[in-house]
Design a protein around this motif. Structure first.
Motif, PDB file in Angstrom:
ATOM      1  N   THR A  46       0.810  -1.222   0.000  1.00 10.19           N
ATOM      2  CA  THR A  46       0.000   0.000   0.000  1.00 10.19           C
ATOM      3  C   THR A  46       0.839   1.267   0.000  1.00 10.19           C
ATOM      4  OG1 THR A  46      -0.150   0.087   2.418  1.00 10.19           O
ATOM      5  CG2 THR A  46      -1.879  -1.134   1.237  1.00 10.19           C
ATOM      6  N   GLY A  47       2.088   1.159   0.440  1.00 12.40           N
ATOM      7  CA  GLY A  47       2.942   2.338   0.508  1.00 12.40           C
ATOM      8  C   GLY A  47       2.649   3.196   1.731  1.00 12.40           C
ATOM      9  N   SER A  48       1.864   2.682   2.672  1.00 11.31           N
ATOM     10  CA  SER A  48       1.570   3.440   3.884  1.00 11.31           C
ATOM     11  C   SER A  48       1.940   2.606   5.106  1.00 11.31           C
ATOM     12  CB  SER A  48       0.095   3.830   3.937  1.00 11.31           C
ATOM     13  OG  SER A  48      -0.716   2.679   3.987  1.00 11.31           O
ATOM     14  N   ASP A  49       2.061   3.277   6.231  1.00  9.60           N
ATOM     15  CA  ASP A  49       2.422   2.592   7.475  1.00  9.60           C
ATOM     16  C   ASP A  49       1.183   1.918   8.056  1.00  9.60           C
ATOM     17  OD1 ASP A  49       3.579   1.708   9.791  1.00  9.60           O
ATOM     18  OD2 ASP A  49       3.682   3.689  10.725  1.00  9.60           O
ATOM     19  N   GLU A  50       1.180   0.613   8.057  1.00 10.31           N
ATOM     20  CA  GLU A  50       0.039  -0.158   8.560  1.00 10.31           C
ATOM     21  C   GLU A  50       0.329  -0.749   9.938  1.00 10.31           C
ATOM     22  OE1 GLU A  50      -2.861  -0.510   6.904  1.00 10.31           O
ATOM     23  OE2 GLU A  50      -2.256   0.361   4.989  1.00 10.31           O
ATOM     24  N   SER A  51       1.430  -0.333  10.565  1.00  8.32           N
ATOM     25  CA  SER A  51       1.834  -0.922  11.844  1.00  8.32           C
ATOM     26  C   SER A  51       0.850  -0.637  12.975  1.00  8.32           C
ATOM     27  CB  SER A  51       3.234  -0.460  12.234  1.00  8.32           C
ATOM     28  OG  SER A  51       3.252   0.931  12.414  1.00  8.32           O
ATOM     29  N   PHE A  52      -0.040   0.335  12.778  1.00 12.03           N
ATOM     30  CA  PHE A  52      -1.049   0.621  13.805  1.00 12.03           C
ATOM     31  C   PHE A  52      -1.913  -0.613  14.069  1.00 12.03           C
ATOM     32  CE2 PHE A  52      -3.187   1.462   9.837  1.00 12.03           C
ATOM     33  CZ  PHE A  52      -4.457   0.938  10.042  1.00 12.03           C
ATOM     34  N   LEU A  53      -2.029  -1.513  13.096  1.00 11.78           N
ATOM     35  CA  LEU A  53      -2.825  -2.723  13.287  1.00 11.78           C
ATOM     36  C   LEU A  53      -2.287  -3.575  14.435  1.00 11.78           C
ATOM     37  CD1 LEU A  53      -3.331  -3.869   9.585  1.00 11.78           C
ATOM     38  CD2 LEU A  53      -5.070  -2.948  11.107  1.00 11.78           C
ATOM     39  N   LEU A  54      -0.975  -3.563  14.614  1.00 14.25           N
ATOM     40  CA  LEU A  54      -0.356  -4.409  15.632  1.00 14.25           C
ATOM     41  C   LEU A  54      -0.747  -3.998  17.042  1.00 14.25           C
ATOM     42  CD1 LEU A  54       3.183  -4.689  14.062  1.00 14.25           C
ATOM     43  CD2 LEU A  54       1.451  -6.488  14.173  1.00 14.25           C
ATOM     44  N   ASP A  55      -1.092  -2.743  17.237  1.00  7.08           N
ATOM     45  CA  ASP A  55      -1.408  -2.248  18.577  1.00  7.08           C
ATOM     46  C   ASP A  55      -2.878  -1.897  18.750  1.00  7.08           C
ATOM     47  OD1 ASP A  55       1.286  -2.418  19.404  1.00  7.08           O
ATOM     48  OD2 ASP A  55       1.703  -0.582  18.291  1.00  7.08           O
ATOM     49  N   SER A  56      -3.696  -2.223  17.770  1.00  8.46           N
ATOM     50  CA  SER A  56      -5.112  -1.885  17.835  1.00  8.46           C
ATOM     51  C   SER A  56      -5.866  -2.792  18.794  1.00  8.46           C
ATOM     52  CB  SER A  56      -5.756  -1.997  16.450  1.00  8.46           C
ATOM     53  OG  SER A  56      -5.225  -1.038  15.589  1.00  8.46           O
ATOM     54  N   ASN A  57      -6.929  -2.258  19.306  1.00  6.20           N
ATOM     55  CA  ASN A  57      -7.853  -3.019  20.142  1.00  6.20           C
ATOM     56  C   ASN A  57      -8.480  -4.118  19.280  1.00  6.20           C
ATOM     57  OD1 ASN A  57     -10.285  -3.877  21.363  1.00  6.20           O
ATOM     58  ND2 ASN A  57     -10.480  -1.929  22.436  1.00  6.20           N
ATOM     59  N   PRO A  58      -8.573  -5.362  19.770  1.00  2.00           N
ATOM     60  CA  PRO A  58      -9.129  -6.453  18.957  1.00  2.00           C
ATOM     61  C   PRO A  58     -10.525  -6.163  18.413  1.00  2.00           C
ATOM     62  CG  PRO A  58      -8.140  -7.336  20.941  1.00  2.00           C
ATOM     63  CD  PRO A  58      -8.110  -5.837  21.066  1.00  2.00           C
ATOM     64  N   ALA A  59     -11.357  -5.497  19.187  1.00  2.00           N
ATOM     65  CA  ALA A  59     -12.702  -5.171  18.714  1.00  2.00           C
ATOM     66  C   ALA A  59     -12.631  -4.179  17.555  1.00  2.00           C
ATOM     67  CB  ALA A  59     -13.524  -4.588  19.849  1.00  2.00           C
ATOM     68  N   ARG A  60     -11.684  -3.294  17.608  1.00  2.00           N
ATOM     69  CA  ARG A  60     -11.531  -2.286  16.551  1.00  2.00           C
ATOM     70  C   ARG A  60     -10.926  -2.874  15.277  1.00  2.00           C
ATOM     71  NH1 ARG A  60      -8.243   2.568  15.467  1.00  2.00           N
ATOM     72  NH2 ARG A  60      -9.656   3.869  14.308  1.00  2.00           N
ATOM     73  N   LEU A  61     -10.189  -3.967  15.384  1.00  2.00           N
ATOM     74  CA  LEU A  61      -9.553  -4.592  14.225  1.00  2.00           C
ATOM     75  C   LEU A  61     -10.580  -5.002  13.182  1.00  2.00           C
ATOM     76  CD1 LEU A  61      -6.790  -6.818  15.808  1.00  2.00           C
ATOM     77  CD2 LEU A  61      -6.483  -4.773  14.424  1.00  2.00           C
ATOM     78  N   GLN A  62     -11.771  -5.362  13.592  1.00  2.00           N
ATOM     79  CA  GLN A  62     -12.800  -5.795  12.650  1.00  2.00           C
ATOM     80  C   GLN A  62     -13.183  -4.673  11.681  1.00  2.00           C
ATOM     81  OE1 GLN A  62     -13.364  -8.952  12.326  1.00  2.00           O
ATOM     82  NE2 GLN A  62     -11.982  -9.200  14.054  1.00  2.00           N
ATOM     83  N   GLU A  63     -12.964  -3.422  12.085  1.00  2.00           N
ATOM     84  CA  GLU A  63     -13.221  -2.295  11.188  1.00  2.00           C
ATOM     85  C   GLU A  63     -12.303  -2.325   9.966  1.00  2.00           C
ATOM     86  OE1 GLU A  63     -12.835   1.373  13.312  1.00  2.00           O
ATOM     87  OE2 GLU A  63     -14.032   0.629  14.996  1.00  2.00           O
ATOM     88  N   PHE A  64     -11.119  -2.885  10.145  1.00  2.00           N
ATOM     89  CA  PHE A  64     -10.124  -2.894   9.069  1.00  2.00           C
ATOM     90  C   PHE A  64     -10.166  -4.147   8.220  1.00  2.00           C
ATOM     91  CE2 PHE A  64      -8.339  -0.463  12.666  1.00  2.00           C
ATOM     92  CZ  PHE A  64      -8.318   0.782  12.068  1.00  2.00           C
ATOM     93  N   ALA A  65     -10.886  -5.145   8.686  1.00  2.00           N
ATOM     94  CA  ALA A  65     -10.935  -6.429   7.979  1.00  2.00           C
ATOM     95  C   ALA A  65     -11.684  -6.316   6.668  1.00  2.00           C
ATOM     96  CB  ALA A  65     -11.555  -7.490   8.863  1.00  2.00           C
TER      97      ALA A  65
END
Length: 65
Positions: A46-65
């Motif tokens: 993607t060319g963007s920093d996606e590392s925020f996924l590693l520290d996200s709240n598990p409930a919030r991760l579903q928003e990115f799925a």
């Protein structure tokens, strides 16, 4: 057919959740390493920093799925 971006994002999220539910420290570390590799591939794609996924709240991760 699923895009590479969707695949890497989905797999990273699955591994992050699995790491958080792992029983042993070794399993947790292996899952975390897998998640990091998928996030790295996703960032390269993607060319963007996606590392925020590693520290996200598990409930919030579903928003990115």
């Amino acid at each position: 057919m699923e895009s590479n971006e969707s695949y890497y994002r989905r797999r990273a999220i699955q591994e992050i959740v699995a790491a958080r539910h792992a029983i042993t420290a070794n399993a947790r570390e292996r899952r975390r390493m897998l998640a990091e590799s998928y996030v790295r591939r996703l960032s390269e794609l993607t060319g963007s920093d996606e590392s925020f996924l590693l520290d996200s709240n598990p409930a919030r991760l579903q928003e990115f799925a």
